[in-house]
Design an enzyme around this catalytic site. Sequence first.
Site, PDB file in Angstrom:
ATOM      1  N   ASP A  34      31.962  29.687  36.559  1.00  0.00           N
ATOM      2  CA  ASP A  34      30.594  30.142  36.760  1.00  0.00           C
ATOM      3  C   ASP A  34      30.434  31.133  37.915  1.00  0.00           C
ATOM      4  O   ASP A  34      29.322  31.403  38.348  1.00  0.00           O
ATOM      5  CB  ASP A  34      29.687  28.937  37.039  1.00  0.00           C
ATOM      6  CG  ASP A  34      29.553  28.062  35.813  1.00  0.00           C
ATOM      7  OD1 ASP A  34      29.726  28.593  34.705  1.00  0.00           O
ATOM      8  OD2 ASP A  34      29.291  26.856  35.976  1.00  0.00           O
ATOM      9  N   HIS A 240      51.145  50.335  49.632  1.00  0.00           N
ATOM     10  CA  HIS A 240      49.937  49.581  49.255  1.00  0.00           C
ATOM     11  C   HIS A 240      50.064  48.092  49.585  1.00  0.00           C
ATOM     12  O   HIS A 240      49.484  47.241  48.917  1.00  0.00           O
ATOM     13  CB  HIS A 240      49.622  49.776  47.757  1.00  0.00           C
ATOM     14  CG  HIS A 240      49.152  51.157  47.449  1.00  0.00           C
ATOM     15  ND1 HIS A 240      49.073  51.660  46.172  1.00  0.00           N
ATOM     16  CD2 HIS A 240      48.740  52.158  48.262  1.00  0.00           C
ATOM     17  CE1 HIS A 240      48.631  52.908  46.219  1.00  0.00           C
ATOM     18  NE2 HIS A 240      48.429  53.238  47.469  1.00  0.00           N
ATOM     19  N   ASP A 257      45.235  50.000  57.556  1.00  0.00           N
ATOM     20  CA  ASP A 257      44.471  50.961  56.754  1.00  0.00           C
ATOM     21  C   ASP A 257      43.273  50.195  56.228  1.00  0.00           C
ATOM     22  O   ASP A 257      43.414  49.338  55.346  1.00  0.00           O
ATOM     23  CB  ASP A 257      45.355  51.488  55.612  1.00  0.00           C
ATOM     24  CG  ASP A 257      44.657  52.553  54.766  1.00  0.00           C
ATOM     25  OD1 ASP A 257      43.421  52.684  54.845  1.00  0.00           O
ATOM     26  OD2 ASP A 257      45.370  53.235  54.003  1.00  0.00           O
ATOM     27  N   ASP A 268      37.495  55.300  55.381  1.00  0.00           N
ATOM     28  CA  ASP A 268      38.924  55.072  55.113  1.00  0.00           C
ATOM     29  C   ASP A 268      39.710  55.534  56.333  1.00  0.00           C
ATOM     30  O   ASP A 268      39.891  56.726  56.547  1.00  0.00           O
ATOM     31  CB  ASP A 268      39.293  55.887  53.851  1.00  0.00           C
ATOM     32  CG  ASP A 268      40.718  55.657  53.395  1.00  0.00           C
ATOM     33  OD1 ASP A 268      41.407  54.812  53.977  1.00  0.00           O
ATOM     34  OD2 ASP A 268      41.135  56.343  52.436  1.00  0.00           O
ATOM     35  N   HIS A 347      53.497  60.664  49.917  1.00  0.00           N
ATOM     36  CA  HIS A 347      52.137  60.713  49.366  1.00  0.00           C
ATOM     37  C   HIS A 347      51.416  61.978  49.814  1.00  0.00           C
ATOM     38  O   HIS A 347      51.911  62.721  50.662  1.00  0.00           O
ATOM     39  CB  HIS A 347      51.346  59.452  49.732  1.00  0.00           C
ATOM     40  CG  HIS A 347      51.162  59.199  51.197  1.00  0.00           C
ATOM     41  ND1 HIS A 347      50.280  59.912  51.973  1.00  0.00           N
ATOM     42  CD2 HIS A 347      51.747  58.299  52.024  1.00  0.00           C
ATOM     43  CE1 HIS A 347      50.312  59.448  53.212  1.00  0.00           C
ATOM     44  NE2 HIS A 347      51.205  58.478  53.284  1.00  0.00           N
ATOM     45  N   HIS A 351      42.405  62.861  50.174  1.00  0.00           N
ATOM     46  CA  HIS A 351      41.670  62.772  48.906  1.00  0.00           C
ATOM     47  C   HIS A 351      40.206  62.954  49.234  1.00  0.00           C
ATOM     48  O   HIS A 351      39.785  62.771  50.393  1.00  0.00           O
ATOM     49  CB  HIS A 351      41.932  61.418  48.227  1.00  0.00           C
ATOM     50  CG  HIS A 351      41.795  60.228  49.129  1.00  0.00           C
ATOM     51  ND1 HIS A 351      40.597  59.649  49.430  1.00  0.00           N
ATOM     52  CD2 HIS A 351      42.730  59.545  49.848  1.00  0.00           C
ATOM     53  CE1 HIS A 351      40.790  58.637  50.267  1.00  0.00           C
ATOM     54  NE2 HIS A 351      42.074  58.553  50.555  1.00  0.00           N
ATOM     55  N   HIS A 358      38.517  56.813  46.838  1.00  0.00           N
ATOM     56  CA  HIS A 358      39.141  57.994  46.234  1.00  0.00           C
ATOM     57  C   HIS A 358      38.042  58.593  45.376  1.00  0.00           C
ATOM     58  O   HIS A 358      37.825  58.160  44.239  1.00  0.00           O
ATOM     59  CB  HIS A 358      40.361  57.619  45.390  1.00  0.00           C
ATOM     60  CG  HIS A 358      41.532  57.193  46.228  1.00  0.00           C
ATOM     61  ND1 HIS A 358      42.800  57.038  45.738  1.00  0.00           N
ATOM     62  CD2 HIS A 358      41.628  56.893  47.554  1.00  0.00           C
ATOM     63  CE1 HIS A 358      43.621  56.663  46.706  1.00  0.00           C
ATOM     64  NE2 HIS A 358      42.935  56.560  47.822  1.00  0.00           N
ATOM     65  N   GLU A 385      45.462  62.217  56.101  1.00  0.00           N
ATOM     66  CA  GLU A 385      46.252  61.011  56.331  1.00  0.00           C
ATOM     67  C   GLU A 385      47.756  61.202  56.177  1.00  0.00           C
ATOM     68  O   GLU A 385      48.385  60.605  55.307  1.00  0.00           O
ATOM     69  CB  GLU A 385      45.777  59.889  55.406  1.00  0.00           C
ATOM     70  CG  GLU A 385      45.665  60.243  53.939  1.00  0.00           C
ATOM     71  CD  GLU A 385      45.206  59.047  53.110  1.00  0.00           C
ATOM     72  OE1 GLU A 385      45.866  58.003  53.187  1.00  0.00           O
ATOM     73  OE2 GLU A 385      44.210  59.167  52.383  1.00  0.00           O
ATOM     74  N   TYR A 389      57.556  57.085  56.769  1.00  0.00           N
ATOM     75  CA  TYR A 389      57.973  55.728  56.405  1.00  0.00           C
ATOM     76  C   TYR A 389      59.497  55.731  56.306  1.00  0.00           C
ATOM     77  O   TYR A 389      60.054  56.394  55.427  1.00  0.00           O
ATOM     78  CB  TYR A 389      57.341  55.318  55.066  1.00  0.00           C
ATOM     79  CG  TYR A 389      55.854  55.642  55.036  1.00  0.00           C
ATOM     80  CD1 TYR A 389      54.913  54.742  55.541  1.00  0.00           C
ATOM     81  CD2 TYR A 389      55.408  56.877  54.546  1.00  0.00           C
ATOM     82  CE1 TYR A 389      53.567  55.066  55.559  1.00  0.00           C
ATOM     83  CE2 TYR A 389      54.054  57.209  54.562  1.00  0.00           C
ATOM     84  CZ  TYR A 389      53.139  56.296  55.064  1.00  0.00           C
ATOM     85  OH  TYR A 389      51.808  56.624  55.092  1.00  0.00           O
ATOM     86  N   ARG A 406      51.072  55.744  59.683  1.00  0.00           N
ATOM     87  CA  ARG A 406      50.096  56.639  59.047  1.00  0.00           C
ATOM     88  C   ARG A 406      48.918  56.751  59.994  1.00  0.00           C
ATOM     89  O   ARG A 406      48.567  55.772  60.674  1.00  0.00           O
ATOM     90  CB  ARG A 406      49.650  56.111  57.676  1.00  0.00           C
ATOM     91  CG  ARG A 406      48.628  56.998  56.977  1.00  0.00           C
ATOM     92  CD  ARG A 406      48.471  56.703  55.474  1.00  0.00           C
ATOM     93  NE  ARG A 406      48.008  55.366  55.176  1.00  0.00           N
ATOM     94  CZ  ARG A 406      48.764  54.368  54.739  1.00  0.00           C
ATOM     95  NH1 ARG A 406      50.051  54.577  54.520  1.00  0.00           N
ATOM     96  NH2 ARG A 406      48.259  53.183  54.504  1.00  0.00           N
ATOM     97  N   GLU A 408      45.000  58.182  59.737  1.00  0.00           N
ATOM     98  CA  GLU A 408      44.044  58.659  58.725  1.00  0.00           C
ATOM     99  C   GLU A 408      42.631  58.738  59.291  1.00  0.00           C
ATOM    100  O   GLU A 408      42.134  57.779  59.883  1.00  0.00           O
ATOM    101  CB  GLU A 408      44.051  57.703  57.524  1.00  0.00           C
ATOM    102  CG  GLU A 408      43.004  58.052  56.480  1.00  0.00           C
ATOM    103  CD  GLU A 408      43.111  57.206  55.211  1.00  0.00           C
ATOM    104  OE1 GLU A 408      43.575  56.044  55.297  1.00  0.00           O
ATOM    105  OE2 GLU A 408      42.733  57.711  54.147  1.00  0.00           O
TER     106      GLU A 408
HETATM  107  N1  GLY Z   1      43.117  53.299  51.738  1.00  0.00           N
HETATM  108  C1  GLY Z   1      43.436  54.067  50.618  1.00  0.00           C
HETATM  109  C2  GLY Z   1      43.876  55.388  50.997  1.00  0.00           C
HETATM  110  O1  GLY Z   1      44.164  55.641  52.144  1.00  0.00           O
HETATM  111  O2  GLY Z   1      43.931  56.268  50.197  1.00  0.00           O
HETATM  112 MN    MN Z   2      43.397  54.601  53.781  1.00  0.00          MN
HETATM  113 MN    MN Z   3      42.867  57.423  52.155  1.00  0.00          MN
END
Ligand code: GLY
Ligand code: MN
Ligand code: MN
Length: 437
Positions: A34, A240, A257, A268, A347, A351, A358, A385, A389, A406, A408
């Site tokens: 529920d 991730h 992150d 973000d 990466h 974005h 995103h 960002e 790594y 990272r 960002e």
């Molecule tokens: N937290 C997702 C990204 O950095 O794209």
């Molecule tokens: Mn992020």
């Molecule tokens: Mn991001």
Amino acid sequence: MKPYSDRRARLLARMEPGSVAVIGTAPEVARNADTEYPYRHDSSFYYLTGFSEPEAVLLLVAPRGTAGAQSILFCREKHAESEIWDGYRYGPEAARDAFGFDFAFPIGALDEHMVRQLANATALYAPLGRSAAASAQQQRWLEGVRKLARSGATAPPVLRDLPPLVEEMRLFKDEHESAIMLRAGEISAGAHARAMRFARPGVYEYELEAELLHEFRRHGAQFPAYTPIVASGPNACVLHYNANNRRVQDGELVLIDAGCELDGYASDITRTFPANGRFSKPQQALYELVLAAQQAAFGAIAPGRQYHDAHDAAVRVLAQGMLDLGLLAGTLDEVLAQKTYTRFYMHGTGHWIGMDVHDVGLYRDTAREDKPSRLLQPGMAMTVEPGIYVRPAPGVPEQYWHIGIRIEDDVIVRDGGYQLLTGGAPKTVAEIEALMT
Ligand code: GLY
Ligand code: MN
Ligand code: MN
């Protein structure tokens, strides 16, 4: 109410005369038995309405001849008993007045209204090919209109995909949106500072996550914009990672992150800091490299620059740094041409960001055959960002093993450059070490 009615007016102005557009909000989703997942509206529906109840549909009718434009909401009816269990709902009448629609009707009347509105309409704009349920519903409406053929009604001869029109609008943030995004950035920045202050060797990743969530919520943010990543030591090399259940060790870095969602807008932010408050020499060397890459990317953000310039600028700095630190061999031109840097930086550098973390919007000019990178314009919001790594491998200097970094931030493109939304989160080595001592 005004930003939303202005957006509806702008969308209506782009539609063919006599056409109809329809867009529904997101469904509620069962978690089990529920209970449901926390409800989150559909972003484009919300962008056009400001209405965040489930079971709602917006219908826009473009003007034709002497008939003016109409903006119509279908929503849940008032229901005394349901409201005792689940809380207030507007109901059509109050929703119409509070949100500035021309008309509002119970959601149960949608099919009947749609058949009537689609009779003799010049086109139907709707999300096409995105959900089987929505497609079946559109089919039913069109079948309904065809049944009226004897009375002279014709079904719209053209179906058009609605989301690209709304998404192009969403790509450019207006002042109302920018103000919310700036506040979301401030809250998230405060959360990162709070987690840094709380961090120490022996803490669990989830304890740091709890600090973030506490800070988001105590400032009124409704949700995290995505599952926070709290990655200590080797976990930082899992892009991730979000199990967030490891115990942080002395001498490690912690990569966080995380960003909140405030009033429908995401932030973000990533920060990486030493668990014990002091960067080691190898950690600092990689950290300063990523920071320099981010600075280079910022330098490539201004109206008229290509979207991908920021990535290219960051990659150039990272690649040179990887050579200087002995992570890669060869020349800069070789590393860039063969993309060997992707071993440690795999990466993109950002974005679009907005209602969705995103966010929607094209990255390339798809109208041109060569599909070049899009030119930045004021109002576009994006993340910056870069990262690095380093997984253990033969030939990779051991002092860098298991380091993942990272950094960002979020920006909005402005005349002559950009506005930083997330500057409140400590970032230089000196700032971080000062905060953590
Ligand atoms: N937290 C997702 C990204 O950095 O794209
Ligand atoms: Mn992020
Ligand atoms: Mn991001």
